[in-house]
Design an enzyme around this catalytic site. Structure first.
Site, PDB file in Angstrom:
ATOM      1  CE  LYS A  17      -3.899   1.534   2.354  1.00  0.00           C
ATOM      2  NZ  LYS A  17      -5.140   1.515   3.809  1.00  0.00           N
ATOM      3  CB  SER A  45      -8.369   3.388   3.031  1.00  0.00           C
ATOM      4  OG  SER A  45      -7.258   2.597   4.052  1.00  0.00           O
ATOM      5  CB  SER A  89      -8.824   0.291   6.010  1.00  0.00           C
ATOM      6  OG  SER A  89      -9.597   1.426   5.979  1.00  0.00           O
TER       7      SER A  89
END
Lengths: 97, 492
Positions: B84, B159, B183
Site C-alpha cells: 500500500k 482504504s 481497511s
C-alpha cells in the site's frame, strides 16, 4: 446538533485549513449529521469507567530504550524533500518584518 | 520456460516461492509475468499508484542468483508482492494517496518493507488507497479510484482497495495493507481474498504514514490463508524503532494451520446477526457457520452489547488522532507548498487547502472540534471510556469461545459513486469491523462464497483473543479447505 458557519470557520482556523464558502456549508451539514450520530454515546453511564489510554496492556509494552546517542538520518537526507531550503535548514516565508 | 505468464500469476505465494527454490521457475519469470499483468490490466483496475520495475528486476536477478547457489532466504524468496502506498519506501514515490505528498521520495524504508525484502520478496510497486487511509471505497484516492476486479463498476472497498484488487486480479501473489477501522478486512471481503488485521502492536508501524496511531495496524492480503500466515510471520515481531510494538514472541502460524475446526468453540455475537444485513450476505454467513458445525466446531451464542456504539466512538477517536497526525503536512518539510503565500500562517492554510482532499479535511475538522476547549470531556474522553466497555465485551465473550465469527460488511461490494455524497452512510458500513480495532484485537476476513444474486464475494470475519492470530488462521483454513477456492474473477 447543528454546527453554525461561524463554528465551522473557527474550527478551520484552529486546524490551519482554508475552506471555500461551499466547503463551509457542506461541512456544516455533514459534521452536524456525524455529531448527531455520535450523541448516542450519551446514552451510556460511563462515570465509573476508566478510559482506554493504551491499546496494549501494561505488561505487553517494551521497556523504554536506553537514552543513548545513535546514528540517524544525515541532515542533508532529512531535509532533501523540503519544498524550499537553504543548506540543511527549512526555508519559510518571513514572519518578522 | 513454457508456463504462460497468466498461469504464473495465479500461483499461490508459497507455490511460487517453492518453484523458485526448486529452479522450476525463476524469480525473473515471476516478476516479468507480474509486470506484464499489471501493464495489461491496471488501465481498467487502477490498483497501482507506482510500479518500480527496475528495482523489482534487480531484486529478481539477485533472488535467482541465490537460487542458483542453493540459498533461500525464506519461503517467499523471489516472489512478487506489492505494498500500500502508505508505507515509506526509500527512493520510491510515497503519496499516501494524497496530492500533498505528490513526488515525495522518502529517505528510508518502513520496517515492514525492510522485513519483506530481507526475506527475499520482490516489491513491484505501490498500491492505490483512500487518501491517508481514510475511506471505505478507495474513491478518496487523490489520483484515481480503484475498481473491483469482480465487477469494474463497483468499489474494491477501502482504504486498502488497491492491495485487495491487485491480489484478486493476480497482479501480485500477496500485498500489505493497513487496517484502522476495517481497511484490510473490508476490501478483502469485497474482492474475495484473505485479509488479516493483526493484534495492535504485533507489527511495527515504523515508516507507516500515520492516520490514527492507537488503531492503525499493518497486515497481509493473499489468495490463500496459509500465504497470509506466511507474510504475517515475516513482518511481525518487536521493532525497537516503534515503542508501541509488542515484545511478545511471534507464534508459529503455519504449524497448527491444518488442525481443522474440530473442538473449536466459535462465538456468534447475537448483535451481529440481528438485522441490518443484506439477505445474500446473511445467507452466506449462516452457511459458513453451519460448515463449522459440520466440521466439529461448537457454535456458542455470545453478546457484544456495546457494538452499536463502536461507530460513534471510532469517529471521535480516529479523527482526533488524525487531526494531530496530519498537522505535519504544512508545506514546510515535505510535500506540496502553496506558492506566493504572504506569511507563514497563510502558507500553512493554503498548502493544506491545495494538498488535502475532502475526506481528510472533514476528519481533521471533526477531530479538531472534538479536542477543542470545552468539548474534550464530552467527546474524546467519553469515547475512550466507551472503548473500555467494548474491550470488556470481547473479554467476557472470549470466556466462552475461542474465536468470534460474523459478517465483515453488511453488503457485497457497492457501486462506485453510490455513497460518496453521504459520509455518515459510508461510515456506518464499518459497523462490524470497527470494534475489533477499538479493542486492539486480531481480525481476519476469509472468503465464504459468492452471493447468489450478484455473484460477488462475501467475507466471513473471525476475531480472536489478543495475539491469538494462530487460532484465526487455523479456523479460516478449516473453512477454506472445506469450501475450496473461489473461482478467479473475470478478466478485467
Amino acid at each position: 446538533m447543528a454546527l453554525s458557519l461561524e463554528e465551522v470557520r473557527r474550527i478551520a482556523q484552529l486546524a490551519r485549513l482554508r475552506l471555500s464558502e461551499e466547503e463551509e456549508r457542506t461541512f456544516a451539514g455533514q459534521l452536524s449529521a456525524i455529531l448527531d450520530h455520535v450523541r448516542q454515546l450519551e446514552e451510556l453511564d460511563v462515570t465509573a469507567v476508566e478510559p482506554m489510554t493504551h491499546a496494549l496492556a501494561a505488561g505487553e509494552l517494551p521497556a523504554l530504550r536506553e537514552d543513548a546517542v545513535r546514528a540517524s538520518l544525515a541532515p542533508e537526507e532529512a531535509t532533501a524533500a523540503a519544498p524550499a531550503r537553504e543548506g540543511t535548514a527549512f526555508k519559510v516565508p518571513r514572519i518578522i518584518e | 520456460m513454457s508456463t504462460p505468464a497468466k498461469e504464473l500469476c495465479r500461483l499461490g505465494l508459497r507455490e511460487a516461492g517453492a518453484g523458485v527454490a526448486a529452479k522450476a521457475i525463476s524469480s525473473t519469470e515471476l516478476v516479468e509475468a507480474s509486470l506484464a499483468r499489471i501493464q495489461a490490466t491496471d488501465g481498467k483496475l487502477g490498483a497501482f499508484l507506482a510500479v518500480c520495475a527496475d528495482r523489482a528486476r534487480a531484486a529478481a536477478k539477485a533472488a535467482d542468483a541465490r537460487a542458483a547457489r542453493g540459498e533461500r532466504r525464506s519461503e517467499l524468496d523471489g516472489v512478487p508482492v506489492a505494498v500500500k502506498d502508505l508505507f515509506v519506501t526509500k527512493g520510491v514515490p510515497t503519496t499516501a494517496g494524497s496530492r500533498i505528498l505528490e513526488g515525495y521520495l522518502p529517505p528510508y524504508d518502513a520496517t515492514v518493507v525492510e522485513r519483506l525484502e530481507a526475506a527475499g520478496a520482490v516489491i513491484v510497486g505501490k498500491l492505490n488507497m483512500d487518501e491517508f487511509a481514510m475511506g471505505s471505497s478507495n474513491e478518496n484516492s487523490a489520483y484515481k479510484p480503484c475498481h473491483n476486479p469482480w465487477d469494474l463498476s463497483r468499489t474494491p472497498g477501502g482504504s486498502s482497495g488497491g492491495s485487495a484488487a491487485s491480489v484478486a486480479a493476480g497482479q501480485v501473489h500477496a500485498s500489505l495493507g493497513t487496517d484502522t477501522g476495517g481497511s484490510i478486512r473490508e476490501p478483502a471481503a469485497f474482492c474475495g481474498v484473505v485479509g488479516v488485521k493483526p493484534t495492535y502492536g504485533r507489527v511495527s508501524r515504523y515508516g507507516v504514514v500515520a492516520f490514527a496511531s492507537s488503531l492503525d495496524q499493518v497486515g497481509p492480503l493473499a489468495r490463500e490463508v496459509g500465504d497470509a500466515a506466511l507474510v504475517l510471520r515475516t513482518i511481525a515481531g518487536h521493532d525497537p524503532r516503534d515503542m508501541t510494538s509488542s515484545t511478545r514472541p511471534v507464534d508459529d502460524y503455519l504449524g497448527p494451520l491444518e488442525e481443522g475446526a474440530r473442538g473449536l468453540r466459535v462465538g456468534v455475537p447475537r448483535e451481529w446477526l440481528s438485522g441490518g444485513l443484506d439477505a445474500g450476505v446473511e445467507a452466506a454467513i449462516r452457511a459458513a457457520l453451519d460448515t463449522y458445525r459440520r466440521l466439529g466446531a461448537t457454535l456458542v451464542d455470545v453478546s457484544l452489547p456495546h457494538s452499536k456504539y463502536g461507530i460513534g466512538a471510532y469517529y471521535l477517536i480516529a479523527p482526533a488522532e488524525a487531526s494531530s497526525n496530519l498537522a505535519r503536512y504544512d508545506g514546510v518539510r515535505y510535500g506540496l507548498r502553496a506558492e506566493g503565500a504572504k506569511g507563514l500562517k497563510e502558507m500553512y492554510a493554503e498548502s493544506r487547502e491545495q494538498g488535502l482532499g475532502a475526506e481528510p479535511k472533514r476528519r481533521i475538522m471533526l477531530g479538531t472540534y472534538a479536542l477543542s476547549s470545552g468539548y474534550y470531556d464530552a467527546y474524546y474522553l467519553r469515547a475512550q471510556k466507551v472503548r473500555t466497555l467494548i474491550r470488556r465485551d470481547f473479554d467476557e465473550a472470549f470466556r466462552g469461545c475461542d474465536v468470534i465469527a460474523g459478517p465483515v460488511t453488511p453488503s457485497v461490494a457497492f457501486a462506485l459513486g453510490e455513497r460518496t455524497g453521504d459520509p455518515l452512510q459510508m461510515y456506518l458500513a464499518d459497523i462490524f469491523t470497527i470494534t475489533c480495532n477499538l479493542a486492539a484485537l486480531p481480525g481476519l476476513s476469509v472468503p465464504c462464497g459468492l452471493e447468489a444474486a450478484s455473484g460477488l464475494p462475501v467475507g466471513l470475519q473471525l476475531v480472536g483473543r489478543p495475539f491469538d492470530e494462530a487460532t484465526l488462521f487455523r479456523a479460516a483454513r478449516a473453512l477454506e479447505r472445506e469450501l475450496g477456492p473461489l473461482p478467479a474473477p473475470p478478466e478485467p
